[in-house]
Design a protein around this motif. Structure first.
Motif, PDB file in Angstrom:
ATOM      1  N   ALA A   1      -5.719  11.755  -2.142  1.00 25.62           N
ATOM      2  CA  ALA A   1      -6.011  10.881  -0.997  1.00 25.62           C
ATOM      3  C   ALA A   1      -6.048  11.619   0.330  1.00 25.62           C
ATOM      4  O   ALA A   1      -6.502  11.048   1.331  1.00 25.62           O
ATOM      5  CB  ALA A   1      -4.980   9.756  -0.934  1.00 25.62           C
TER       6      ALA A   1
ATOM      7  N   TYR B   1      -1.158   9.454   7.672  1.00 24.62           N
ATOM      8  CA  TYR B   1      -2.115   8.890   6.720  1.00 24.62           C
ATOM      9  C   TYR B   1      -2.106   7.362   6.764  1.00 24.62           C
ATOM     10  O   TYR B   1      -3.147   6.722   6.559  1.00 24.62           O
ATOM     11  CB  TYR B   1      -1.831   9.418   5.320  1.00 24.62           C
ATOM     12  CG  TYR B   1      -2.251  10.857   5.168  1.00 24.62           C
ATOM     13  CD1 TYR B   1      -3.569  11.191   4.915  1.00 24.62           C
ATOM     14  CD2 TYR B   1      -1.329  11.889   5.319  1.00 24.62           C
ATOM     15  CE1 TYR B   1      -3.969  12.509   4.815  1.00 24.62           C
ATOM     16  CE2 TYR B   1      -1.716  13.215   5.207  1.00 24.62           C
ATOM     17  CZ  TYR B   1      -3.042  13.519   4.961  1.00 24.62           C
ATOM     18  OH  TYR B   1      -3.437  14.827   4.869  1.00 24.62           O
TER      19      TYR B   1
ATOM     20  N   TYR C   1     -15.161   7.664  -4.050  1.00 21.59           N
ATOM     21  CA  TYR C   1     -14.678   6.910  -2.898  1.00 21.59           C
ATOM     22  C   TYR C   1     -15.753   5.976  -2.334  1.00 21.59           C
ATOM     23  O   TYR C   1     -15.458   4.864  -1.877  1.00 21.59           O
ATOM     24  CB  TYR C   1     -14.296   7.869  -1.757  1.00 21.59           C
ATOM     25  CG  TYR C   1     -13.068   8.712  -1.950  1.00 21.59           C
ATOM     26  CD1 TYR C   1     -12.156   8.487  -2.968  1.00 21.59           C
ATOM     27  CD2 TYR C   1     -12.804   9.761  -1.070  1.00 21.59           C
ATOM     28  CE1 TYR C   1     -11.027   9.268  -3.117  1.00 21.59           C
ATOM     29  CE2 TYR C   1     -11.680  10.555  -1.197  1.00 21.59           C
ATOM     30  CZ  TYR C   1     -10.790  10.314  -2.222  1.00 21.59           C
ATOM     31  OH  TYR C   1      -9.680  11.101  -2.354  1.00 21.59           O
TER      32      TYR C   1
ATOM     33  N   VAL D   1      -6.244   5.728  -5.117  1.00 18.68           N
ATOM     34  CA  VAL D   1      -6.996   6.771  -4.429  1.00 18.68           C
ATOM     35  C   VAL D   1      -6.424   8.122  -4.833  1.00 18.68           C
ATOM     36  O   VAL D   1      -5.304   8.467  -4.458  1.00 18.68           O
ATOM     37  CB  VAL D   1      -6.924   6.598  -2.896  1.00 18.68           C
ATOM     38  CG1 VAL D   1      -7.853   7.595  -2.212  1.00 18.68           C
ATOM     39  CG2 VAL D   1      -7.273   5.175  -2.495  1.00 18.68           C
TER      40      VAL D   1
ATOM     41  N   SER E   1      -2.595  -1.089  -3.215  1.00 20.18           N
ATOM     42  CA  SER E   1      -3.219   0.223  -3.424  1.00 20.18           C
ATOM     43  C   SER E   1      -2.149   1.284  -3.513  1.00 20.18           C
ATOM     44  O   SER E   1      -0.997   1.083  -3.090  1.00 20.18           O
ATOM     45  CB  SER E   1      -4.181   0.569  -2.279  1.00 20.18           C
ATOM     46  OG  SER E   1      -3.468   0.868  -1.091  1.00 20.18           O
TER      47      SER E   1
ATOM     48  N   HIS F   1       0.874  -1.170   0.000  1.00 23.51           N
ATOM     49  CA  HIS F   1       0.000   0.000   0.000  1.00 23.51           C
ATOM     50  C   HIS F   1       0.913   1.223   0.000  1.00 23.51           C
ATOM     51  O   HIS F   1       1.547   1.544   1.012  1.00 23.51           O
ATOM     52  CB  HIS F   1      -0.919  -0.009   1.213  1.00 23.51           C
ATOM     53  CG  HIS F   1      -1.878  -1.164   1.221  1.00 23.51           C
ATOM     54  ND1 HIS F   1      -2.797  -1.375   0.214  1.00 23.51           N
ATOM     55  CD2 HIS F   1      -2.052  -2.188   2.096  1.00 23.51           C
ATOM     56  CE1 HIS F   1      -3.495  -2.459   0.484  1.00 23.51           C
ATOM     57  NE2 HIS F   1      -3.061  -2.970   1.608  1.00 23.51           N
TER      58      HIS F   1
ATOM     59  N   SER G   1      -5.413   5.218   7.763  1.00 24.59           N
ATOM     60  CA  SER G   1      -5.905   4.193   6.828  1.00 24.59           C
ATOM     61  C   SER G   1      -5.878   2.798   7.423  1.00 24.59           C
ATOM     62  O   SER G   1      -6.401   1.862   6.806  1.00 24.59           O
ATOM     63  CB  SER G   1      -5.073   4.215   5.538  1.00 24.59           C
ATOM     64  OG  SER G   1      -5.164   5.468   4.895  1.00 24.59           O
TER      65      SER G   1
ATOM     66  N   LEU H   1      -9.431  11.366   1.905  1.00 27.20           N
ATOM     67  CA  LEU H   1     -10.034  10.090   2.296  1.00 27.20           C
ATOM     68  C   LEU H   1     -10.312   9.974   3.799  1.00 27.20           C
ATOM     69  O   LEU H   1     -11.393   9.505   4.170  1.00 27.20           O
ATOM     70  CB  LEU H   1      -9.158   8.929   1.825  1.00 27.20           C
ATOM     71  CG  LEU H   1      -9.690   7.524   2.128  1.00 27.20           C
ATOM     72  CD1 LEU H   1     -11.063   7.308   1.504  1.00 27.20           C
ATOM     73  CD2 LEU H   1      -8.704   6.465   1.638  1.00 27.20           C
TER      74      LEU H   1
ATOM     75  N   GLN I   1      -2.223   5.511  -2.645  1.00 27.40           N
ATOM     76  CA  GLN I   1      -2.876   6.763  -2.300  1.00 27.40           C
ATOM     77  C   GLN I   1      -1.952   7.876  -2.757  1.00 27.40           C
ATOM     78  O   GLN I   1      -0.796   7.932  -2.333  1.00 27.40           O
ATOM     79  CB  GLN I   1      -3.123   6.863  -0.791  1.00 27.40           C
ATOM     80  CG  GLN I   1      -4.042   5.794  -0.244  1.00 27.40           C
ATOM     81  CD  GLN I   1      -4.367   6.016   1.221  1.00 27.40           C
ATOM     82  OE1 GLN I   1      -4.693   7.128   1.631  1.00 27.40           O
ATOM     83  NE2 GLN I   1      -4.285   4.964   2.021  1.00 27.40           N
TER      84      GLN I   1
ATOM     85  N   LEU J   1       1.951   5.131  -0.229  1.00 30.76           N
ATOM     86  CA  LEU J   1       1.578   6.525  -0.010  1.00 30.76           C
ATOM     87  C   LEU J   1       2.517   7.374  -0.854  1.00 30.76           C
ATOM     88  O   LEU J   1       3.727   7.433  -0.593  1.00 30.76           O
ATOM     89  CB  LEU J   1       1.686   6.903   1.468  1.00 30.76           C
ATOM     90  CG  LEU J   1       0.802   6.107   2.436  1.00 30.76           C
ATOM     91  CD1 LEU J   1       0.961   6.624   3.855  1.00 30.76           C
ATOM     92  CD2 LEU J   1      -0.654   6.168   2.017  1.00 30.76           C
TER      93      LEU J   1
END
Length: 733
Positions: free
Chosen positions: A396, A599, A369, A393, A586, A225, A603, A399, A588, A227
């Protein structure tokens, strides 16, 4: 759930999977505020009571009899599992008994036959077919079916005798053939995707853009994931989509591009279409909100209120509309909202429902979203198999706040009272009106502490809300849902497409229960209580989280109270963490994901799957000049004093730039104050209006991209302040 082993060419499925394998038929159906677990509980209760009664009456009765039927179709071995509700003997006959529950009252069941319940009858006939094949030496006609339909309204039963269907074998083979052919088409399409090289959306990479794409691709390929912090100018959308699609195509996964605004979706759509033009094999669809693409006069997705809902599934199947959508000329397989409407309108079907049907087979979905992260709105294609998805995303930094909103439901006394008053007008709705009154009484009683505190009180969740009361009221809402659905169909209180106060209250209660069940220390309960002023005007409600005391009521305040309960979630990780745990990967992305640790924590991302990447601005320092002008202020209390000086400074800055310039104010009010005072010479001005339509937004951006020296007057945090791509000379300052 269908379970394929493609190498072994085997398929395992249940009877219900088999029954639902073909495309649905008929209308888009009505919906009620009825939770899935309540429907299951009501059915289980009815099953248990019936099975207990049958077991006490018949010693030969067996409950919950499992069976598996195997058959080979198109070279695939299919194993179909099922569970018979009841099996008994009557002389030389084996009786297969299947019990189903319905919202119809007993008096309505009396005149119905097996043909009125085709889905249930087909299920029972499948069981008869399986048993006959398992007993090849048995005499014909010795296995019979009995369908028992129980009313959840009054408990009355209707027993229907169901004979075997001599054509069941052919029907079974046709259903399996449909499933297997669809799977083989999917495998063939995946092979085409894997063999394709993923083109970049543009003729050339921007400086640093290719390195950004490589960083993203490596992280996604590792199941991380990511960032990603990258300032404006990198071309994040094109680079990240290239990376995400490269990984998805290589690993047989799919991509969801999630945005907070429609303008961001248009960028993704343009990028995908450019990739398709350059040879990318693609099936992508954009999902807009139901009300934004509704073709009917009112948003009411029922066949009695909307011609586009009537016979929806039949029109979809007979017109082969999903296939036509993917092959539509000029789209390259990227089906945008306008394309959906262009297909749906002449076919007289619902465009929103069509976009959801397209999403089932899409490689890439572009949407808000909500369709990924809101537990109440998440698309089933995501929730059913999250490991099949790579989620991107966009912007982000938005979010966490959005996710906290998902876990921050509210319930308002005025809304409940409005529902109770409307329901009380018709005696048929009396039981539901009584429930609304009980909810209102609970709100009034529970708000006493807020009255004592002067009007507003915030408490830890376990102190501010009695979870037992919430769960009981929510169970009661579940209990009347089917009754309300029937009454609404037969004798509606509200016009089609109009507000339905009771449904709003019911859904609020169910969301409140879900939040209470899931929430912990991160959530507080906020009670507000204040008298309504004479004339019925209600005081303005403070923003969520702003615990401003409303104060005691004044002497002239009369009438009912304004009472509300709001749950305020202060940490979105309980909402987001479980989904990020299950997703394949993912990214973001934003220009402002700092500090990344914050963040990641918001998340709920596990440390072992977290990756952070930072990229500096691609523009030289002289192009990123920041001017501080302390001689003026835009604070509300100083705004009027400095208005003319502020306008003069803005005018001078604009005149110093020969090309397009964007001026963003802190609010629409400030922008409107400055506009008549600006001295911009003959420069054409573009103004961001409140509640601009999608067409007007697109036209404004298209004008800026012509680079003709326009001045955009917008608002910070608005639709043009982030998430738009203005390359080259489209914006100079």
């Amino acid at each position: 759930m269908l379970r394929f082993d493609d190498d072994a060419r085997t398929l395992a499925l249940g009877v219900h999977d088999l029954l639902e394998a073909g495309p649905p038929s008929g209308h888009l159906s009505m919906q009620a505020a009825w939770s899935a677990r309540a429907r299951m509980r009501a059915g289980q209760d009815a099953h248990s009571a019936w099975q207990d009664a049958r077991a006490s009456d018949d010693d030969s009765f067996q409950r919950e009899v499992s069976l598996v039927h195997r058959v080979v179709v198109l070279g695939w071995e299919a194993s179909i599992s099922g569970r018979i509700d009841g099996l008994s003997r009557e002389g030389d006959h084996t009786i297969v008994e299947e019990l189903k529950s319905t919202a119809l009252p007993g008096e309505r069941l009396a005149g119905l036959g097996a043909d009125d319940f085709p889905h249930w009858t087909r299920q029972l006939q499948l069981y008869l077919h399986f048993l006959e094949r398992a007993r090849p030496g048995a005499a014909p006609g010795t296995v019979l079916g009995r369908l028992v339909v129980v009313s959840l309204v009054d408990g009355l039963q209707r027993v229907l005798h169901v004979p075997p269907d001599p054509d069941m074998g052919r029907w079974l083979e046709a259903q399996l053939r449909h499933i297997i052919e669809e799977r083989e088409q999917t495998l063939a399409w995946r092979a085409i995707r894997r063999a394709a090289s993923v083109p970049f959306a543009h003729d050339e990479w921007r400086p640093g853009q290719q390195g950004l794409a490589a960083e993203v691709q490596e992280a996604l390929a590792q199941g991380r994931h990511l960032l990603l912090t990258a300032p404006t100018g990198h071309g994040k959308t094109a680079a990240v989509l290239h990376a995400a699609i490269s990984v998805a195509w290589a690993t047989d996964r799919r991509v969801f591009f999630a945005t907070a605004r429609t303008t961001q979706q248009r960028m993704a759509e343009e990028t995908l279409r450019a990739m398709a033009v350059r040879g990318l094999p693609l099936r992508a669809v954009s999902i807009r909100a139901r009300e934004k693409i509704c073709l009917n006069d009112v948003v009411a997705c029922r066949p009695d209120a909307c011609p586009y809902a009537r016979d929806y599934y039949d029109k979809l199947r007979d017109g082969r509309l999903t296939e036509r959508a993917w092959d539509a000329p000029g789209t390259g397989g990227q089906v945008g909202p306008d394309d959906v409407v262009a297909i749906a309108e002449p076919a007289r079907i619902c465009p929103f429902a069509l976009s959801l049907d397209l999403a089932r087979g899409a490689d890439v979905i572009v949407g808000d979203y909500n369709y990924v992260f809101d537990p109440a709105m998440r698309l089933s294609v995501v929730s059913d198999d999250p490991d099949a998805w790579i989620v991107v995303v966009d912007e982000a930094h938005n979010l966490p706040e959005r996710a906290m909103g998902y876990a921050s439901p509210s319930l308002d006394l005025g809304q409940v009272e409005q529902a109770a008053a409307a329901l009380d007008e018709d005696p048929r709705y009396r039981a539901i009106a009584d429930l609304a009154q009980r909810i209102a009484a609970w709100l009034r009683q529970s708000a006493q502490a807020a009255r004592d505190a002067g009007g507003e009180l915030a408490l830890p969740l376990d102190e501010g809300v009695d979870p037992r009361a919430v769960r009981q009221l929510a169970r009661d809402v579940d209990g009347v849902a089917l009754d309300y659905l029937l009454l609404k169909h037969e004798r509606p209180l509200f016009p089609p497409g109009g507000d339905d106060p009771w449904l709003e209250v019911a859904r609020a209660m169910l969301r409140l229960r879900s939040a209470v069940d899931r929430a912990g220390e991160e959530t507080v309960a906020i009670w507000r209580a204040a008298h309504r002023r004479r004339g019925g005007r209600r005081p303005r409600r403070p923003p969520t989280g702003q615990l401003t005391m409303l104060g005691p009521a004044t002497a002239d305040a009369v009438g009912s109270e304004d009472v509300s309960l709001s749950l305020l979630c202060r940490d979105p990780s309980p909402v987001l963490g479980p989904l990020f745990l299950d997703l394949a990967a993912s990214v973001q992305m934003s220009a402002t994901l700092e500090p990344p640790e914050f963040y990641a924590r918001m998340s709920g991302i596990a440390e072992d799957r977290l990756r952070v990447a930072r990229f500096s601005s691609p523009f030289p320092p002289e192009n990123r000049r920041v001017l501080l002008l302390p001689q003026v202020s835009t604070e509300y209390r100083r705004r009027a004093r400095d208005r003319e000086a502020t306008a003069a400074l803005v005018s001078a800055a604009v005149r110093a730039v020969p090309g397009n310039v964007a001026v963003f104010c802190s609010s629409f009010a400030l922008r409107d104050d400055l506009l008549p005072l600006l001295d911009l010479g003959d420069r054409p001005v573009l103004v961001q209006e409140r509640r601009m339509s999608e067409e007007d937004r697109a036209a404004l951006l298209a004008t800026l991209r012509r680079a003709e020296g326009h001045v955009l007057l917008g608002v910070l945090g608005g639709i043009f302040a982030e998430g738009v791509d203005l390359p080259g000379d489209a914006l100079l300052a």
